[in-house]
Design an enzyme around this catalytic site. Structure first.
Site, PDB file in Angstrom:
ATOM      1  N   TYR A  59      42.551 -22.267 -29.383  1.00  0.00           N
ATOM      2  CA  TYR A  59      41.367 -22.793 -30.069  1.00  0.00           C
ATOM      3  C   TYR A  59      41.788 -23.460 -31.382  1.00  0.00           C
ATOM      4  O   TYR A  59      42.382 -22.807 -32.241  1.00  0.00           O
ATOM      5  CB  TYR A  59      40.422 -21.622 -30.313  1.00  0.00           C
ATOM      6  CG  TYR A  59      39.225 -21.846 -31.205  1.00  0.00           C
ATOM      7  CD1 TYR A  59      38.988 -20.984 -32.265  1.00  0.00           C
ATOM      8  CD2 TYR A  59      38.290 -22.843 -30.952  1.00  0.00           C
ATOM      9  CE1 TYR A  59      37.869 -21.125 -33.078  1.00  0.00           C
ATOM     10  CE2 TYR A  59      37.167 -22.998 -31.766  1.00  0.00           C
ATOM     11  CZ  TYR A  59      36.967 -22.126 -32.826  1.00  0.00           C
ATOM     12  OH  TYR A  59      35.851 -22.269 -33.616  1.00  0.00           O
ATOM     13  N   LYS A  97      28.963 -17.028 -27.400  1.00  0.00           N
ATOM     14  CA  LYS A  97      29.282 -17.619 -26.108  1.00  0.00           C
ATOM     15  C   LYS A  97      28.602 -16.861 -24.981  1.00  0.00           C
ATOM     16  O   LYS A  97      28.035 -17.440 -24.063  1.00  0.00           O
ATOM     17  CB  LYS A  97      30.801 -17.614 -25.878  1.00  0.00           C
ATOM     18  CG  LYS A  97      31.591 -18.151 -27.043  1.00  0.00           C
ATOM     19  CD  LYS A  97      31.288 -19.617 -27.330  1.00  0.00           C
ATOM     20  CE  LYS A  97      32.067 -20.107 -28.529  1.00  0.00           C
ATOM     21  NZ  LYS A  97      31.769 -21.512 -28.847  1.00  0.00           N
ATOM     22  N   ASP A 143      40.845 -11.525 -28.918  1.00  0.00           N
ATOM     23  CA  ASP A 143      39.587 -12.237 -29.102  1.00  0.00           C
ATOM     24  C   ASP A 143      38.916 -12.288 -27.736  1.00  0.00           C
ATOM     25  O   ASP A 143      39.358 -13.025 -26.848  1.00  0.00           O
ATOM     26  CB  ASP A 143      39.890 -13.635 -29.649  1.00  0.00           C
ATOM     27  CG  ASP A 143      38.633 -14.441 -29.929  1.00  0.00           C
ATOM     28  OD1 ASP A 143      37.604 -14.211 -29.238  1.00  0.00           O
ATOM     29  OD2 ASP A 143      38.673 -15.310 -30.799  1.00  0.00           O
ATOM     30  N   ILE A 173      35.655 -13.026 -27.024  1.00  0.00           N
ATOM     31  CA  ILE A 173      34.304 -13.577 -27.189  1.00  0.00           C
ATOM     32  C   ILE A 173      33.751 -14.260 -25.952  1.00  0.00           C
ATOM     33  O   ILE A 173      32.563 -14.534 -25.891  1.00  0.00           O
ATOM     34  CB  ILE A 173      34.207 -14.532 -28.391  1.00  0.00           C
ATOM     35  CG1 ILE A 173      34.979 -15.830 -28.145  1.00  0.00           C
ATOM     36  CG2 ILE A 173      34.671 -13.848 -29.672  1.00  0.00           C
ATOM     37  CD1 ILE A 173      34.745 -16.873 -29.239  1.00  0.00           C
TER      38      ILE A 173
END
Lengths: 439, 499
Positions: free
Chosen positions: B171, B295, B256, B258
């Site tokens: 990202y 998300k 992470d 998410i």
């Protein structure tokens, strides 16, 4: 027979293990005592009364009334239209309607004596975040901000903890009602220089916490001149500006800048919040208003870490753009706070306790130094504070927690309770003073 | 593409203000953080965003506009949420049914967060992981979205100058989130298509040793699972090896997660929190998980970021730090209700997954019709599209050139692989869950038209994308034999990379 090898403990960061968050200080014992035995009018009338929390609970009914009359506007309405757009909205510019409403609200609080451009409003999750963010922008680790004492204890965390920036105190005392003098400014600057610490700005709180008083116009002018001479920043934390008892007594640095035609204004930044004036600390609404384009741009980018919930922006945009509501609210809130202040100060006066003459805020700055007698030290103050906590069962904030250089001063909050509770608190203080007089 | 989420290009607009004179303040007066580039917004990738802003697609009002496929948003299930909101007016403190709670909620700023909110989050997180893990509400810390959560965990684990390893591609805004104000640096762990972007132990070791040689203090490894931009989930063995690797090196592992609820196909999701339950002698105090509702539920505006740490000291210190980014109590209150509604959550997760699968399949089918392949994925809100065949040459310059063509001629904003620090050119992330079906159709139509044109071009000396040169694609989505390298005519192609 095995050999035990100790597992190395993985280090966390220095920030994680430091104590700069400030919560290990002795005065947190007051919070503990309250948590363990909280006062309740009906169920625990002998519990500890919380007077250490600067919250504004006197005007909730006005907000509730607004919501009852405008529930369609502030929710997503019956069909939840607009929910989707709102839930998706994460633009760090913030909802335009909200920014515009904030700018207009800030103007109203200053009686229209200063204009605020919505394009310069940067939104953050609370003034806590706003102050830290500005510090990241104007100072490097190891550099310093000058802050007048006494100051809000949370500054130790907000300005220093993760930023690595230092606070150098500007000493103020009761000889002139704790006003910031040019000499004190120079002395603080010099103190930093002697420590080889570069000063990047001055941070003032106006109206002051914990003093509960506005800064006078000429003092503000001096401070502005000082920061201009030294070529440093000025951050003016004006989160209590809507809690000034009489509108005409508050002078914002914004007004002075306007009167100077915005000369040298790029070094000035104002912090505002709705936590105190509107009594909405849970909603996390803070703003930075900067006259410096680069600071606005950078602050906006940094606000990514601390945006205000779009749901909350939506609610408040509608509420704060209703000018007749906000006019009425500001006026009524001021009046109620003034009444509370008077009740507090007169009640204290009647038992011989003096307060600093205040004109704003949710608290008064009480002088108990006469009670310290020959123990006019920080230790003496803490002893007295302990006695008040455990015998009188009031949690108040000792001046030393606010870095006050004179022992014996205490901040006492009066807006986070009902009038009845305030009466009970005053009664307890009365009995305490009578007990002391007997000895 | 840095800062894809929380930006608006009008940041470049001149700031107007009354009679404010020209700014003459010496810029040295701002901090280094304020004047460096780590916010990431000066990158060239903003062309795509600018193009979209100037000319945004609208099905009826602007059908020739640029379609936004660079934004990883989940817009497929709002109807379910809206229905819930209509049926639960008490969850809002603004409705007649809920306003009696207004003052208590508005006044609540305790950094522990509302108990119900934490319980709801723990419940949600557990459900997303199939109930295979239970989460302790007292370990749940709030922060300003995943953006705030990622920064917060760095502040807790690393000092300025320390480093965190991160597998590529990653990202783009990690540079801002993990490094900007924290002073932490990122060490890329190279992964590429030769082995399906697997995170291998040799790659980890190589990155770690290189850092050591340069006297950089590595404090941990951060992975994204499910992956952005790949859209894949890690298998249990890989996760275990990552836990072992970090444990053995005595460094932290930040996961992470998410996108955990965007898994729409097998293999089913395995979270690091499950894996450590099965590993004896695992040092849990080194494990930290990042969650969010942006998300999974489509609520980026509500700024719900969660740090869940198995380390008590981190929980304590992180909780104090959350003061800088607490979730609005109004939002906590509403979400508490929603997330504690077991039936709703179960139904939502199932339906969301189903719709994502449907959308994914539709989009991928459309791509396949014009021989565009993508990295097989089972999660996420996007595809990792392989456009190597359309590059003039296998270089990042060509990738950017192609990207500009896609933006300006095809009029679709996609994200080039180089913006994700991908080590090989030709990959593009394209988001498909932030629009309706009709818009997907338009996008596919445009792609078809573009590829059709490109297929007939005969560029000199370049590898041409021939319609019969298809990547082998078995019906099992996870037959990992694909990739171009064995067919590349260029002996020193960057595609062939030793791992």
């Amino acid at each position: 027979m095995g050999i035990e090898i100790e597992q190395p403990c993985v280090q966390l960061s220095k920030v994680a293990v430091s104590e700069t968050h400030g919560e290990d200080s002795p005065y947190f014992a007051g919070w503990k005592a309250y948590d363990e035995n909280p006062y309740d009018e009906l169920t625990n009338p002998s519990g500890v009364i919380q007077m250490g929390l600067a919250e504004n609970q006197v005007s909730f009914d006005l907000l509730e009334k607004y919501l009852e009359e405008h529930s369609e506007a502030s929710t997503w309405g019956k069909g939840a239209p607009g929910f989707r757009e709102n839930a998706l909205f994460q633009d760090y510019h913030g909802l335009k309607s909200f920014r515009t409403a904030m700018a207009s609200f800030m103007e109203q609080i200053r009686g229209g004596r200063a204009k605020f451009d919505p394009e310069r409003v940067v939104l953050t999750a609370g003034a806590t975040a706003a102050n830290e963010l500005l510090t990241f922008i104007i100072a490097n680790p190891g550099e310093a901000l000058l802050v007048p004492t006494p100051y809000y204890p949370g500054f130790d965390r907000d300005l220093r903890w993760r930023t690595g920036v230092n606070i150098v105190p500007i000493h103020c005392d009761s000889s002139n009602n704790f006003q910031i003098t040019p000499e004190a400014l120079e002395a603080a600057y010099k103190e930093a220089e002697e420590k080889n610490t570069r000063v990047k700005g001055v941070l003032i709180t106006n109206p002051s916490n914990p003093l509960g008083a506005t800064i006078q116009r000429r003092v503000l002018e001096n401070i502005l001149d000082f920061v201009t001479r030294k070529n440093i920043h000025l951050v003016s934390d004006e989160i209590y500006s809507g809690s000034v008892f009489s509108s005409s007594e508050f002078v914002s640095v914004a007004e002075i800048l306007e009167s100077r035609g915005y000369k040298n204004s790029e070094r000035v930044h104002i912090v505002y919040s709705l936590s105190k004036d509107l009594g909405l600390p849970g909603f996390r609404v803070g703003t930075i208003y900067s006259y410096n384009d680069k600071v606005v741009t950078t602050a906006r980018r940094m606000s990514s870490f601390t945006l205000i919930s779009s749901q909350t922006q939506h609610l408040l945009a509608s509420m704060l753009s209703d000018k007749s509501f906000t006019e009425k609210y500001i006026k009524t809130n001021r009046e109620r706070l003034r009444k509370r202040y008077q009740m507090m100060v007169e009640g204290l006066k009647s038992v011989g306790i003096e307060c600093l003459k205040g004109n704003a805020g949710l608290f008064c700055w009480m002088n108990l130094s006469p009670l310290l007698e020959n123990k006019a030290t920080r230790e003496g103050e803490l002893e007295l504070w302990n006695a008040i906590l455990h015998e009188v069962k009031l949690n108040i904030s000792p001046g030393s927690s606010c870095h006050c250089s004179e022992p014996g001063w205490f901040r006492v909050c009066f807006a986070n309770m009902s009038e009845q509770t305030l009466d009970v608190a005053l009664d307890r203080i009365r009995s305490f003073m009578e007990r002391i007089r007997k000895y | 593409m840095c800062a894809p989420e929380a930006t608006n290009l009008s940041m470049h607009k001149q700031l107007p203000f009354c009679t404010l004179k020209k700014q003459s303040l010496n810029m040295e007066i701002l901090s280094k953080i304020a004047t460096n580039d780590k916010h990431g917004e000066n990158s060239p990738y903003f062309d795509g965003w600018k193009a979209y802003e100037r000319n945004p697609f609208h099905l009826t009002k602007n059908p020739q506009g640029v379609i936004q496929m660079g934004l990883a948003e989940n817009q497929l299930c709002f109807d379910l949420i809206e229905e819930w909101i209509r049926n639960n007016p008490k969850a809002s403190i603004c409705t007649p049914e809920g306003v009696h709670q207004f003052r208590d909620i508005a006044n609540f700023q305790d950094y522990h967060g509302l108990q119900d909110f934490r319980n709801g989050m723990a419940n949600f997180m557990s459900k997303v992981r199939g109930g295979r893990v239970r989460f302790d509400p007292d370990r749940i810390l709030m922060s300003g979205g995943a953006t705030g959560a990622n920064e917060l965990i760095m502040f807790c684990l690393a000092d300025p100058g320390d480093a965190f390893m991160v597998p590529t591609p990653y990202y783009p805004a990690f540079v801002r989130d993990l490094c900007w104000r924290t002073g932490v640096q990122l060490i890329p762990v190279h992964c590429d298509s030769s082995n399906n972007f697997k995170i291998t132990l040799p790659a980890l070791e190589e990155a770690y040793q290189k850092a050591k040689e340069e006297k950089i203090n590595v404090k941990g490894l951060i992975i994204t699972n499910p992956s952005n931009p790949l859209g894949t989930t890690l298998d249990k063995d890989t996760l275990k090896s990552l836990v072992s690797f970090t444990n053995q090196k005595n460094i932290h592992l930040v996961c992470d997660e998410i996108y955990a609820a965007t898994v729409f196909n097998t293999p089913s999701y395995v979270s690091v929190s499950e894996v450590i339950q099965e590993m004896e002698n695992c040092r849990k105090e080194l494990i930290h998980v990042i969650c969010s509702l942006s998300k999974d539920m489509g609520f980026p505006g509500f700024r719900v970021g969660i740090v869940y740490s198995f380390n008590d000291t981190v929980v304590n210190c992180g909780r104090k730090m959350s003061s800088f980014g607490l979730v609005s109590s109004q939002t906590q209150h509403m979400l508490a209700s929603m997330l504690l509604d077991e039936n709703f959550v179960t139904k939502f997760l199932e339906e969301s997954s189903r719709r994502l699968a449907e959308r994914h399949d539709k989009f991928v089918k459309g791509l396949e019709e014009v021989n565009i392949t993508r990295f097989p994925s089972n999660a996420g809100l996007f595809c990792w599209m392989n456009l190597k065949g359309l590059l003039e040459e296998q270089s990042f310059e060509s990738e950017l050139k192609l990207w500009r063509v896609i933006i300006h001629e095809v009029k679709i904003n996609v994200s080039p692989g180089s913006s994700f620090n991908c080590s090989e050119p030709g990959w593009f992330r394209v988001c498909f869950a932030n629009m309706d079906d009709e818009t997907v159709d338009v996008a596919l139509k445009r792609i078809r038209a573009f590829v059709g044109k490109e297929g007939t071009k005969k560029p000199l000396g370049f590898k041409r994308w021939r319609p019969n040169l298809r990547l082998s694609f078995s019906s099992s989505k996870f037959d990992h034999e694909t990739v171009l390298s064995p067919h590349s005519p260029i002996p020193t192609s960057p595609l062939v990379r030793a791992t």
